[in-house]
Design a protein around this motif. Structure first.
Motif, mmCIF file in Angstrom:
data_model
loop_
_atom_site.group_PDB
_atom_site.id
_atom_site.type_symbol
_atom_site.label_atom_id
_atom_site.label_comp_id
_atom_site.label_asym_id
_atom_site.label_seq_id
_atom_site.Cartn_x
_atom_site.Cartn_y
_atom_site.Cartn_z
ATOM 1 N N ALA A 189 0.682 -1.665 -0.402
ATOM 2 C CA ALA A 189 0.508 -0.164 -0.085
ATOM 3 C C ALA A 189 0.972 1.238 0.107
ATOM 4 C CB ALA A 189 -0.525 0.027 1.170
ATOM 5 N N ILE A 190 2.182 1.207 1.136
ATOM 6 C CA ILE A 190 2.920 2.579 0.857
ATOM 7 C C ILE A 190 3.633 2.664 -0.890
ATOM 8 C CG2 ILE A 190 4.806 1.068 2.000
ATOM 9 C CD1 ILE A 190 3.340 5.007 3.314
ATOM 10 N N THR A 191 3.705 1.321 -0.926
ATOM 11 C CA THR A 191 4.140 1.803 -2.454
ATOM 12 C C THR A 191 3.740 2.026 -3.540
ATOM 13 O OG1 THR A 191 5.393 -0.137 -2.106
ATOM 14 C CG2 THR A 191 5.454 0.497 -4.659
ATOM 15 N N GLU A 192 2.256 1.731 -3.564
ATOM 16 C CA GLU A 192 1.254 2.451 -4.492
ATOM 17 C C GLU A 192 0.906 3.969 -3.718
ATOM 18 O OE1 GLU A 192 -1.637 3.265 -7.014
ATOM 19 O OE2 GLU A 192 0.184 1.121 -6.743
ATOM 20 N N ALA A 193 1.083 4.333 -2.858
ATOM 21 C CA ALA A 193 1.053 5.234 -1.744
ATOM 22 C C ALA A 193 1.926 6.124 -2.865
ATOM 23 C CB ALA A 193 0.756 5.832 -0.203
ATOM 24 N N GLY A 194 3.048 5.643 -2.793
ATOM 25 C CA GLY A 194 4.058 6.704 -3.228
ATOM 26 C C GLY A 194 4.062 6.599 -4.872
ATOM 27 N N LYS A 195 3.828 5.837 -6.158
ATOM 28 C CA LYS A 195 3.402 5.638 -6.892
ATOM 29 C C LYS A 195 2.383 7.202 -7.516
ATOM 30 C CE LYS A 195 4.886 0.832 -8.331
ATOM 31 N NZ LYS A 195 3.724 -0.516 -8.992
ATOM 32 N N ARG A 196 2.024 6.988 -6.874
ATOM 33 C CA ARG A 196 -0.039 7.910 -7.277
ATOM 34 C C ARG A 196 1.005 9.761 -6.553
ATOM 35 N NH1 ARG A 196 -5.650 5.095 -5.352
ATOM 36 N NH2 ARG A 196 -4.736 3.734 -6.491
ATOM 37 N N PHE A 197 1.993 9.563 -5.932
ATOM 38 C CA PHE A 197 2.431 10.875 -5.610
ATOM 39 C C PHE A 197 3.490 11.072 -6.207
ATOM 40 C CE2 PHE A 197 6.329 13.200 -3.327
ATOM 41 C CZ PHE A 197 5.683 14.598 -3.207
ATOM 42 N N GLU A 198 3.968 10.558 -7.504
ATOM 43 C CA GLU A 198 4.786 10.867 -8.294
ATOM 44 C C GLU A 198 4.410 10.550 -9.492
ATOM 45 O OE1 GLU A 198 7.830 6.814 -8.593
ATOM 46 O OE2 GLU A 198 8.903 7.512 -7.230
ATOM 47 N N GLN A 199 2.675 10.514 -9.280
ATOM 48 C CA GLN A 199 1.785 10.941 -10.829
ATOM 49 C C GLN A 199 1.625 12.000 -10.354
ATOM 50 O OE1 GLN A 199 -0.485 6.740 -10.921
ATOM 51 N NE2 GLN A 199 1.578 5.812 -12.157
ATOM 52 N N LYS A 200 1.222 12.723 -9.017
ATOM 53 C CA LYS A 200 1.115 13.503 -8.664
ATOM 54 C C LYS A 200 -0.368 13.321 -8.840
ATOM 55 C CE LYS A 200 3.781 16.913 -10.474
ATOM 56 N NZ LYS A 200 4.779 16.938 -9.299
ATOM 57 N N LYS A 201 -1.106 12.135 -8.760
ATOM 58 C CA LYS A 201 -2.666 11.710 -7.761
ATOM 59 C C LYS A 201 -2.363 11.727 -6.600
ATOM 60 C CE LYS A 201 -3.249 8.745 -12.335
ATOM 61 N NZ LYS A 201 -3.672 7.559 -12.150
ATOM 62 N N PHE A 202 -1.448 12.097 -5.514
ATOM 63 C CA PHE A 202 -1.371 11.722 -3.990
ATOM 64 C C PHE A 202 -0.795 13.192 -4.335
ATOM 65 C CE2 PHE A 202 -2.415 7.564 -1.367
ATOM 66 C CZ PHE A 202 -3.738 7.758 -2.650
ATOM 67 N N PHE A 203 -0.818 14.105 -3.090
ATOM 68 C CA PHE A 203 -0.010 15.014 -2.512
ATOM 69 C C PHE A 203 0.385 14.859 -0.969
ATOM 70 C CE2 PHE A 203 -2.912 16.587 -5.802
ATOM 71 C CZ PHE A 203 -1.894 17.549 -6.697
ATOM 72 N N LEU A 204 1.405 15.747 -0.531
ATOM 73 C CA LEU A 204 2.198 15.416 0.490
ATOM 74 C C LEU A 204 1.660 15.194 2.078
ATOM 75 C CD1 LEU A 204 4.948 14.930 1.387
ATOM 76 C CD2 LEU A 204 4.963 17.256 2.251
#
Length: 168
Positions: A1-16
């Motif tokens: 799950a944390i890897t997915e959150a990291g991917k979404r952060f890189e894709q700018k779908k998640f933010f800090l």
């Protein structure tokens, strides 16, 4: 799950805020799961790793995951936390005769602290090998500062730590 959150952060779908929330959830889950993952009476035999987020950096999402993975693969892991000075890291590596020093940085402004650890390790003639990782680090940067290795992710950190400690 944390890897997915990291991917979404890189894709700018998640933010800090979402990334921090995911990290806090992971940390809580790890606290529950870690005792279950440790083998009864098992002795860590892969080597000793000192792990820390370097001075000036207060992010430990990746470091915590790497720490858990290393423990699960038989390493004795001494987690010094975040915002740790080169002097503290090297002193602990010397005291414990560590095999590996694992350094993490998330911000470009703190990457220079990694080089300070390596320079102090060399000055003190500590045998521990140094590996680096974190969002802003690269293989090229590892080579530039004289690190013994770079890991892109937690699984890569386990493989690299085994090699540096002489296990592979």
């Amino acid at each position: 799950a944390i890897t997915e959150a990291g991917k979404r952060f890189e894709q700018k779908k998640f933010f800090l805020p979402q990334l921090i929330g995911a990290a806090e959830a992971m940390k809580a889950a790890v606290e529950v799961l870690e005792p279950c993952l440790q083998k009864d009476g098992a002795k860590a035999e892969a080597g000793t790793v000192i792990i820390a987020t370097v001075e000036g950096d207060i992010h430990d999402i990746g470091k915590n995951l790497v720490s858990l993975m290393l423990k699960n693969h038989g390493f004795t892991v001494v987690d010094l936390g975040k915002d740790v000075t080169a002097e503290v890291i090297v002193a602990e590596a010397k005291r414990l005769d560590a095999d590996v020093i694992a350094l993490s940085a998330l911000m470009t402004t703190t990457m220079r602290s990694m080089k300070e650890v390596i320079e102090l390790r060399d000055k003190e003639k500590i045998r521990a090998r140094v590996m680096i990782g974190g969002a802003v680090t690269t293989q090229e940067y590892a080579e530039e500062i004289g690190a013994d290795g770079y890991a892109k992710d937690a699984q890569g950190a386990v493989t690299l730590a085994k090699r540096l400690a002489g296990g592979i």
